[in-house]
Write an enzyme that holds these catalytic residues in place. Structure first.
Site, PDB file in Angstrom:
ATOM      1  N   HIS A   1      41.317 -23.210  -9.558  1.00 50.49           N
ATOM      2  CA  HIS A   1      41.635 -22.705  -8.844  1.00 50.49           C
ATOM      3  C   HIS A   1      42.349 -21.525  -9.317  1.00 50.49           C
ATOM      4  O   HIS A   1      42.451 -20.882  -8.755  1.00 50.49           O
ATOM      5  CB  HIS A   1      43.246 -24.455  -8.645  1.00 50.49           C
ATOM      6  CG  HIS A   1      42.577 -25.115  -8.303  1.00 50.49           C
ATOM      7  ND1 HIS A   1      41.393 -25.558  -7.734  1.00 50.49           N
ATOM      8  CD2 HIS A   1      43.044 -26.562  -8.811  1.00 50.49           C
ATOM      9  CE1 HIS A   1      41.311 -27.001  -7.295  1.00 50.49           C
ATOM     10  NE2 HIS A   1      42.292 -27.253  -8.383  1.00 50.49           N
TER      11      HIS A   1
ATOM     12  N   ASP B   1      36.876 -25.806  -3.392  1.00 47.85           N
ATOM     13  CA  ASP B   1      37.750 -25.461  -4.550  1.00 47.85           C
ATOM     14  C   ASP B   1      38.741 -25.400  -3.235  1.00 47.85           C
ATOM     15  O   ASP B   1      39.294 -24.552  -2.814  1.00 47.85           O
ATOM     16  CB  ASP B   1      37.234 -23.967  -5.115  1.00 47.85           C
ATOM     17  CG  ASP B   1      38.585 -23.899  -5.918  1.00 47.85           C
ATOM     18  OD1 ASP B   1      39.840 -24.435  -5.629  1.00 47.85           O
ATOM     19  OD2 ASP B   1      39.006 -22.918  -6.939  1.00 47.85           O
ATOM     20  N   HIS B   2      39.468 -26.767  -3.206  1.00 48.16           N
ATOM     21  CA  HIS B   2      40.599 -26.984  -2.450  1.00 48.16           C
ATOM     22  C   HIS B   2      41.766 -25.520  -1.754  1.00 48.16           C
ATOM     23  O   HIS B   2      42.081 -25.555  -0.964  1.00 48.16           O
ATOM     24  CB  HIS B   2      40.874 -28.188  -2.142  1.00 48.16           C
ATOM     25  CG  HIS B   2      42.590 -28.184  -2.829  1.00 48.16           C
ATOM     26  ND1 HIS B   2      41.893 -28.549  -4.062  1.00 48.16           N
ATOM     27  CD2 HIS B   2      43.827 -27.905  -3.024  1.00 48.16           C
ATOM     28  CE1 HIS B   2      43.428 -28.797  -4.982  1.00 48.16           C
ATOM     29  NE2 HIS B   2      44.205 -28.064  -4.317  1.00 48.16           N
TER      30      HIS B   2
HETATM   31  C1  BG6 Z   1      43.369 -30.867  -8.338  1.00 49.76           C
HETATM   32  C2  BG6 Z   1      43.365 -31.485  -9.789  1.00 49.76           C
HETATM   33  O1  BG6 Z   1      41.936 -30.317  -8.172  1.00 49.76           O
HETATM   34  O2  BG6 Z   1      44.465 -29.786  -7.936  1.00 49.76           O
HETATM   35  C3  BG6 Z   1      44.180 -32.364  -9.898  1.00 49.76           C
HETATM   36  O3  BG6 Z   1      41.995 -32.035 -10.081  1.00 49.76           O
HETATM   37  C4  BG6 Z   1      45.180 -30.841  -9.355  1.00 49.76           C
HETATM   38  O4  BG6 Z   1      45.118 -32.483 -10.804  1.00 49.76           O
HETATM   39  C5  BG6 Z   1      45.318 -31.099  -7.958  1.00 49.76           C
HETATM   40  O5  BG6 Z   1      46.529 -32.111  -9.197  1.00 49.76           O
HETATM   41  C6  BG6 Z   1      46.641 -30.186  -7.736  1.00 49.76           C
HETATM   42  O6  BG6 Z   1      46.675 -29.796  -6.159  1.00 49.76           O
HETATM   43  P1  BG6 Z   1      47.097 -29.205  -5.658  1.00 49.76           P
HETATM   44  O7  BG6 Z   1      47.128 -28.483  -4.036  1.00 49.76           O
HETATM   45  O8  BG6 Z   1      48.543 -30.263  -5.728  1.00 49.76           O
HETATM   46  O9  BG6 Z   1      48.414 -27.739  -6.460  1.00 49.76           O
END
Ligand code: BG6
Length: 513
Positions: free
Chosen positions: A251, A188-189
């Protein structure tokens, strides 16, 4: 949490196999992250990256693609560095669903190990559509590529892990038939973001916050993740996913977990992940009947933003013109434990909102008796705003006397911006996460029990949204903060969501509008 400065260590020599090596995620995130780690001396002494994809191209063609991906992300133009780095990249064509393609893969890996002097340590990165999450691990295992007899084997799996609770249980079961939990790294980045990790540091390295961090002093907690972009080229993926599955299940619930967890007994992977799961398991279940009262869904419609005509969601490529998929989700819920009993948590996320911002706001209770004029209830209460992105930092709002006669109070900001630090470069989430996996540190990866608990919590909402057509999908014009009715979720009539950027002078935040 490992402190990179104190724990920089070179990972074991290894081969990284990327399934979906030519895909968008590989080129935008994985490859640039590997490059940055390499420039920082954080890649293994010996390593190779073997990318796979369905098309037949040779190593040189692939290396040219890697080189241009690096230049476009890092703005590093064909430098000698890039030239040297891409020599570690190899490519082989493979159909992930075809078991016949895995024997040649095993042989190629064996040959590369011999030629490059790399032991059997292998990291498999599944950067592929979720439909392949069962095939690839199964096929790898059938060819013995999960065996650790000649070196460790790890597998990174991108989100979404499952589509709902039951599918996540089934996927997990299938994986565990051939792989151990310790080999599986569910990404989960958001957990790789510095500012998300900093929530733990803010809470547990400062004596001043912890005594206030509970139901006695916190009025409510609000988390927003807004994006100004729409679904771009991912319409068909998004149709199956929607905002709830795409952002909230992973997230946003992780942000809730980091804000709400008890102090872990130590900063190791097991302790942190144990505390996270306890939060998820304490989420008060939302029944399908209650979903209509405590959740709001919306979908963006076409509108003019800054003079440009923006298409509505239903006009996007790959989207059903009658789609009911939500591009905005907001909900209210409680965490039933001693620390948070009775404190409402509000989360919202959406695409095509006015700006890109992710922040968590801790709203503190008002003083028991207010001495000064011009304020009532929670209006002007202290707020601690943890800005996850883009203007990473922390903002504390508190009342100060306006100089001059009388006792007039004004809210002021005590503001910290990461960019003020001398070496203010904030590493990309993927750098940290890939580095950790190469080193066998799973702290910032999601354990199966946490994934399942998150799905279990959201399943009734998913079911209600699917089956109960009386729950409206509110349209909201692109470039606005979503359905206005989302304000009704917030219990007290004088309170609304925080609208970052509405009052620029007050916010001190980077805004696109
Ligand atoms: C991803 C989603 O996990 O996270 C995307 O699939 C979203 O839809 C993205 O745009 C948002 O990531 P960040 O790091 O730009 O907030």
């Amino acid at each position: 949490m490992t402190d990179r400065k104190n724990s920089d260590k070179k990972p074991d020599s290894q081969i990284i196999v990327i399934f979906g090596g030519r895909g968008d995620l590989s080129m935008r995130k994985i490859v640039p992250a590997l490059f940055t780690l390499w420039t920082q001396g954080l890649m293994p002494a010996r390593f190779a990256v073997l990318a796979t994809g369905r098309s037949s191209i040779d190593n040189e063609t692939y290396r040219a693609e890697v080189s241009s991906a690096i230049s476009s992300v890092t703005k590093q133009k064909n430098s000698d560095l890039t030239g040297e780095f891409i020599r570690s990249f190899y490519y082989t064509a493979l159909d992930p669903a075809d078991i016949g393609d895995y024997k040649p893969l095993a042989m190629l890996l064996e040959q590369m190990r011999e030629e490059l002097g790399i032991p059997g340590n292998t990291l498999f990165y599944l950067s592929v559509p979720p439909g392949l999450y069962d095939d690839i691990p199964h096929n790898l295992a059938l060819c013995g590529l999960n065996s650790e007899s000649d070196g460790w084997k790890r597998m990174i799996i991108e989100k979404p892990f499952g589509h709902d609770y039951q599918s996540a249980v089934s996927l997990n079961k299938l994986l565990l038939e051939n792989w151990n939990e310790s080999q599986i790294y569910r990404i989960d980045h958001y957990l790789g973001k510095e500012t998300v990790q900093n929530i733990l540091v803010t809470r547990f390295s400062n004596g001043i916050f912890e005594p206030l961090w509970n139901r006695n002093y916190v009025h409510h907690v609000e988390i927003t993740s807004s994006e100004s972009l729409g679904v771009e080229k991912r319409g068909s993926y998004y149709e199956e996913t929607g905002a709830l599955r795409d952002m909230v299940q992973n997230h946003l619930l992780h942000l809730v977990g980091f804000i709400a967890m008890e102090p872990p007994s130590s900063i190791d992977s097991t302790s942190i992940r144990n505390e996270l799961v306890k939060v998820f398991e304490s989420l008060r279940p939302i029944s399908q009947e209650d979903a209509a009262k405590v959740t709001i869904r919306g979908q963006y419609t076409g509108s003019h933003v800054k003079g440009e005509l923006i298409s509505g969601y239903r006009e996007e490529e790959g989207v059903d013109p009658a789609s009911m998929t939500e591009t905005f989700a907001a909900m209210k819920f409680y965490i039933d434990n001693w620390r948070w009993g009775g404190v409402p948590f509000y989360v919202r996320t959406g695409k095509r909102l006015p700006t890109r911002v992710t922040e968590a706001v801790i709203h503190f209770k008002p003083t028991p008796h207010y001495l000064f004029s011009g304020k009532s209830g929670c209006e002007g209460c202290n707020q601690l705003i943890i800005r996850i992105q883009p203007d990473e930092g922390i903002l504390l709002k508190f009342g100060m006397k306006i100089p001059g006669a009388g006792f007039n109070v004004r809210n002021v900001n005590m503001d910290f911006h990461y960019s003020d630090l001398a070496d203010g470069r904030i590493p990309e989430a993927y750098e940290r996460l890939i580095y950790d996996c190469m080193n066998g540190d799973s702290t910032l990866y999601t354990r199966s029990d946490a994934v399942l608990a998150a799905w279990k919590f959201l399943d009734p909402v998913i079911q209600a949204w699917k089956n109960d057509h009386s729950i409206p999908v509110y349209g909201y014009p692109a470039g606005t903060w979503g359905p206005e009715t989302a304000d009704d979720l917030i219990e007290e009539p004088e309170l609304t969501w925080r609208y970052p950027c509405k009052n620029l002078a007050d916010d001190g935040i980077y805004c696109e509008l």
